[in-house]
Design a protein around this motif. Sequence first.
Motif, PDB file in Angstrom:
ATOM      1  N   LEU A 184       0.821  -1.220   0.000  1.00 22.58           N
ATOM      2  CA  LEU A 184       0.000   0.000   0.000  1.00 22.58           C
ATOM      3  C   LEU A 184       0.850   1.263   0.000  1.00 22.58           C
ATOM      4  N   SER A 185       2.079   1.155   0.473  1.00 20.34           N
ATOM      5  CA  SER A 185       2.937   2.336   0.488  1.00 20.34           C
ATOM      6  C   SER A 185       4.362   1.905   0.777  1.00 20.34           C
ATOM      7  N   ASN A 186       5.275   2.843   0.693  1.00 16.03           N
ATOM      8  CA  ASN A 186       6.668   2.597   1.063  1.00 16.03           C
ATOM      9  C   ASN A 186       7.337   3.956   1.268  1.00 16.03           C
ATOM     10  N   HIS A 187       8.643   3.951   1.370  1.00 16.18           N
ATOM     11  CA  HIS A 187       9.380   5.187   1.668  1.00 16.18           C
ATOM     12  C   HIS A 187       9.422   6.151   0.485  1.00 16.18           C
ATOM     13  N   ASP A 188       8.824   5.776  -0.637  1.00 22.76           N
ATOM     14  CA  ASP A 188       8.833   6.630  -1.827  1.00 22.76           C
ATOM     15  C   ASP A 188       7.477   7.253  -2.118  1.00 22.76           C
ATOM     16  N   THR A 189       6.455   6.834  -1.429  1.00 26.61           N
ATOM     17  CA  THR A 189       5.102   7.250  -1.830  1.00 26.61           C
ATOM     18  C   THR A 189       4.378   7.941  -0.673  1.00 26.61           C
ATOM     19  N   THR A 190       3.391   8.714  -1.034  1.00 30.26           N
ATOM     20  CA  THR A 190       2.598   9.427  -0.033  1.00 30.26           C
ATOM     21  C   THR A 190       1.971   8.433   0.943  1.00 30.26           C
ATOM     22  N   ARG A 191       2.012   8.753   2.230  1.00 28.96           N
ATOM     23  CA  ARG A 191       1.438   7.869   3.256  1.00 28.96           C
ATOM     24  C   ARG A 191      -0.017   7.492   2.923  1.00 28.96           C
ATOM     25  N   VAL A 192      -0.354   6.245   3.244  1.00 30.55           N
ATOM     26  CA  VAL A 192      -1.681   5.712   2.905  1.00 30.55           C
ATOM     27  C   VAL A 192      -2.804   6.577   3.470  1.00 30.55           C
ATOM     28  N   ALA A 193      -2.667   6.969   4.738  1.00 27.70           N
ATOM     29  CA  ALA A 193      -3.767   7.699   5.390  1.00 27.70           C
ATOM     30  C   ALA A 193      -4.019   9.027   4.675  1.00 27.70           C
ATOM     31  N   THR A 194      -2.970   9.630   4.158  1.00 29.06           N
ATOM     32  CA  THR A 194      -3.115  10.902   3.442  1.00 29.06           C
ATOM     33  C   THR A 194      -3.673  10.663   2.036  1.00 29.06           C
TER      34      THR A 194
END
Length: 595
Positions: free
Chosen positions: A365-375
């Motif tokens: 769902l996410s990683n250190h390269d992408t916008t945080r899931v909750a946002t």
Amino acid sequence: MISSPETQTPPITDTPPPRSVDHDWWRSAVVYQVYPRSFADANGDGTGDIAGLIEKLPYLVELGIDAIWVSPWYPSPMADGGYDVSDYRDIHPDFGTLAEADDFVAKAHELGLRVLIDLVPNHSSDQHPWFHAALAAGPGSAERERYIFRDGLGANGEQAPNNWPAMFGGSAWDRAQRPGPGGAGAENVTADSDVQPEQWYLHLFAPEQPDFNWDNEEVIEEFDSILRFWFDRGIDGFRIDVANSMAKEAGLPDLAIHPGTGAPVSGFGEERPYFDQPHVHEILRRWRKVADSYADSELGPRVFVSEAWVSPAERLARYIRPDELHTTFNFDALVCEWQAESLRNVIDSTIAANAGVGAPCTWVLSNHDTTRVATRYGRKVTGARFTHEGIDWSSVTDQSEEDTRTQIDLGRRRARAAALLELALPGGAYVYQGDELGLEEVEDLPEDMLEDPTWERSGHTERGRDGCRVPMPWSGSETPFEFGDADTTPWLPQPAHWASLTAAAQLSEPRSMLTLYRAALAERRVNPALGDGTLRWDDDAPDGALSFTREPGFQCIVNLGERPVEIPSGAEILVASGEIFSGSVAPDDAVWLRL
Ligand code: BGC
């Protein structure tokens, strides 16, 4: 029909059952991504470290994950958060020592956790001894053959050899500077004013990340040796950074020019001479043989997960054919909007493509390269975004102000539901540190603290990825929330309101994100329907709902629609992302059921 008006997530069992020693563990594993700089700081210098990671192992065991992936921990000038490696066989002094790394791996194993580390094979740091040697040795030398040097175009070689863009903005080529007659040693080649510009070198990412030449035998053998170095130390496997990038098309041809924009055509899903070239698979096959040569060791054969932004799913599945890598992140789901039909299509195409090569799916769902899931899920545009040059690392690019406004409560609610979806799907799953706490993207970091190369390279138009890398809040009511000690200044500042999101605060809160993750992961450990396998869609599900069953006797319902979705009569609720009223799953909620 469920009669109680409100159902809460069941309590956590105290002791997780022992982990499987099955050599196929990776087919179902839930892997937790640690970004070491921001995870846990034991020495209080503001940067996470291996000692901190060791201290937090009990937290990870109680969370219920199966394996840990540690983002690069090697010596690095940190021009790209550690993805610019200057020594592949050591540990960054800020993170600790090789002995501590060994200790961490041993302790993780004692606790039944597997350990993956990051391999960065496309490029090194420009401070790697090989790059120093290449600059010093000059054109035509064997040292330069380890990288991709070319003469420039134009009368004086003043133009880049081709039109490839770098992922962080600007050209993918920089001109080398050699010491002039009065210059000192190779270490000073870029600092010395007495320098002569000459050949250009390729860097698909930042200029501090020169690309290796994977047609060079020395490079090929060096990476075999690096794999063995870490496998011999007991590492269970590697996450391969940009696994689709090492091989380049012969002749390094220009990208096609878009007739409308006049810009090079270089988007995700488009053919590019530096990504997804057929001969990259020869490299992957070679590595698989190295990993398989450990089959008789105590840990069994070692494994790989590939980071390859390749589309469509059938093309990506080529990376996980039986003699190549084991798993690959299915980024299509991360890019996908929070919309039932689109998600179902992504899930179906991924399952079908991976089944075609006998590989499990790997959800993320996410990683250190992408916008945080909750946002991300609290915005109008809910899928991770791209620019024409690749991943849109920034959380703001190409989106109007309205598009990037975040309804964080909605985002967190959907993130809870998405976690239940991800963990119920067939295959393995990755959880990025802090998503289990529902952390949001930190969008107001002071500009002078931004470290992502995207910020500088975009001419300060894209803030980059620092907002998802802010150090973890562990406990307490004030920053740094036990990331270090009370006097520690974390390398990126944490929002004060994270006091309510600390791991400690969430542990005792039955409806917290952490409690939900713990409940879902505990259920996943004991429920034979979960992990690797298949699913069957419930075609009677109302519009906007994703509903599927897995055998034996498991159902997952995710409500992406606008009306409540009724829970089948007689079903027992195993885990719910929100409150259940009148036997129905509310919009943006999800539920796991025993049938
Ligand atoms: C990593 C990034 C990194 C890039 C270059 C990626 O895909 O996940 O963090 O900047 O590779 O190494």
